[in-house]
Enzyme design. Sequence first.
Site, PDB file in Angstrom:
ATOM      1  N   ARG A   1     -10.486   0.896   8.265  1.00 51.15           N
ATOM      2  CA  ARG A   1     -10.154  -0.492   8.403  1.00 51.15           C
ATOM      3  C   ARG A   1     -11.426  -1.388   9.291  1.00 51.15           C
ATOM      4  NH1 ARG A   1      -4.478   0.187   8.432  1.00 51.15           N
ATOM      5  NH2 ARG A   1      -3.267  -1.244   9.061  1.00 51.15           N
TER       6      ARG A   1
ATOM      7  N   ARG B   1      11.385  -5.797   6.028  1.00 48.46           N
ATOM      8  CA  ARG B   1      11.390  -4.457   5.931  1.00 48.46           C
ATOM      9  C   ARG B   1      12.335  -3.391   6.915  1.00 48.46           C
ATOM     10  NH1 ARG B   1       5.383  -1.705   5.246  1.00 48.46           N
ATOM     11  NH2 ARG B   1       4.957  -2.594   7.471  1.00 48.46           N
TER      12      ARG B   1
ATOM     13  N   LYS C   1       0.877  -1.180  -0.087  1.00 39.89           N
ATOM     14  CA  LYS C   1      -0.005  -0.019  -0.158  1.00 39.89           C
ATOM     15  C   LYS C   1       0.812   1.360   0.132  1.00 39.89           C
ATOM     16  CE  LYS C   1      -2.267  -0.778   3.912  1.00 39.89           C
ATOM     17  NZ  LYS C   1      -1.992  -2.014   4.223  1.00 39.89           N
TER      18      LYS C   1
HETATM   19  P1  ADP Z   1       0.141  -1.965   7.968  1.00 43.86           P
HETATM   20  O1  ADP Z   1       1.573  -2.024   7.492  1.00 43.86           O
HETATM   21  O2  ADP Z   1      -0.357  -3.071   9.018  1.00 43.86           O
HETATM   22  O3  ADP Z   1      -0.797  -1.921   6.880  1.00 43.86           O
HETATM   23  P2  ADP Z   1      -0.188   0.495   8.937  1.00 43.86           P
HETATM   24  O4  ADP Z   1       1.240   1.357   8.961  1.00 43.86           O
HETATM   25  O5  ADP Z   1      -1.112   0.850   8.042  1.00 43.86           O
HETATM   26  O6  ADP Z   1       0.308  -0.773   9.032  1.00 43.86           O
HETATM   27  O7  ADP Z   1      -0.656   0.776  10.454  1.00 43.86           O
HETATM   28  C1  ADP Z   1       0.257   0.397  11.701  1.00 43.86           C
HETATM   29  C2  ADP Z   1      -0.681   0.147  12.864  1.00 43.86           C
HETATM   30  O8  ADP Z   1      -1.459   1.337  13.001  1.00 43.86           O
HETATM   31  C3  ADP Z   1      -1.719  -0.780  12.660  1.00 43.86           C
HETATM   32  O9  ADP Z   1      -1.431  -2.075  13.137  1.00 43.86           O
HETATM   33  C4  ADP Z   1      -2.818  -0.283  13.776  1.00 43.86           C
HETATM   34  O10 ADP Z   1      -2.269  -0.634  15.014  1.00 43.86           O
HETATM   35  C5  ADP Z   1      -2.747   1.358  13.576  1.00 43.86           C
HETATM   36  N1  ADP Z   1      -3.744   1.816  12.560  1.00 43.86           N
HETATM   37  C6  ADP Z   1      -3.535   2.390  11.354  1.00 43.86           C
HETATM   38  N2  ADP Z   1      -4.725   2.591  10.668  1.00 43.86           N
HETATM   39  C7  ADP Z   1      -5.835   2.305  11.576  1.00 43.86           C
HETATM   40  C8  ADP Z   1      -6.934   2.314  11.464  1.00 43.86           C
HETATM   41  N3  ADP Z   1      -7.719   2.844  10.398  1.00 43.86           N
HETATM   42  N4  ADP Z   1      -7.596   1.893  12.521  1.00 43.86           N
HETATM   43  C9  ADP Z   1      -7.423   1.398  13.463  1.00 43.86           C
HETATM   44  N5  ADP Z   1      -5.770   1.150  13.807  1.00 43.86           N
HETATM   45  C10 ADP Z   1      -5.042   1.702  12.676  1.00 43.86           C
END
Ligand code: ADP
Length: 216
Positions: free
Chosen positions: A88, A127, A13
């Site tokens: 999410r 990563r 993403k």
């Molecule tokens: P990933 O690589 O898992 O897609 P992100 O960088 O998007 O990770 O998100 C890292 C963490 O931030 C998630 O595991 C969660 O704890 C939190 N997070 C990010 N976006 C959301 C969301 N929309 N709702 C709830 N928690 C979120």
Amino acid sequence: MNILIMGPAGSGKGTMSKKLHDEFGVAHISTGDMLRENVKNNTPLGHQAKDFMETGRLVPDELINEMVKERLLRADVEKGYLMDGFPRTLVQAKAFEDITKEINKPVDIVVNLKVDVDTLAARITGRRVCKNCGAIYHIKNSPSKVEGICDVCGNATVQRPDDTLEQLQVRLKEHTTNTEPVLDYYREKGLVQDFEASRPADEVWLEIKQAIEAIF
Ligand code: ADP
């Protein structure tokens, strides 16, 4: 142009979002990056979110919805948005529906990245990210020139605390339980396009770019 990009942790993403931002000028809104910034700056939101993030669990909906709403009111959203990592959960999707009605910017397309679990595990555990500028590397697929040092700004590259196999299992489970229903919600609206994202990034990007150009 208003885009949602969805897919499990490690599906690419972040990489595709950067390309979409550069090509189409949409505001890249990554809830993960915003939360990490809050943690780094020790804000009240960062304090509340830290434990959830480091163990791979989702941060409570109220906190996320408030943060996104504020962000969408900023001027750079004029040309459209690219939501990365949000919504999410179904609660977030409903809140987002209300916000997008208010600002009159409905979702045009949901880009869904599909990747098999073994590929995800290899991507996530390899990563590395720059602590300072956020540049992303992979120890095998795209290493920095000097191990542990960012090519862009010369600072240290580190592993994200949630980029371990154990935390990945939790994040994938969160994805299946909470985020797949969101995908179904948008599928029913006819907005989802699927992309096979285990392949090299350039190939995936070409297909996404063509799909978006076909809409606008
Ligand atoms: P990933 O690589 O898992 O897609 P992100 O960088 O998007 O990770 O998100 C890292 C963490 O931030 C998630 O595991 C969660 O704890 C939190 N997070 C990010 N976006 C959301 C969301 N929309 N709702 C709830 N928690 C979120």
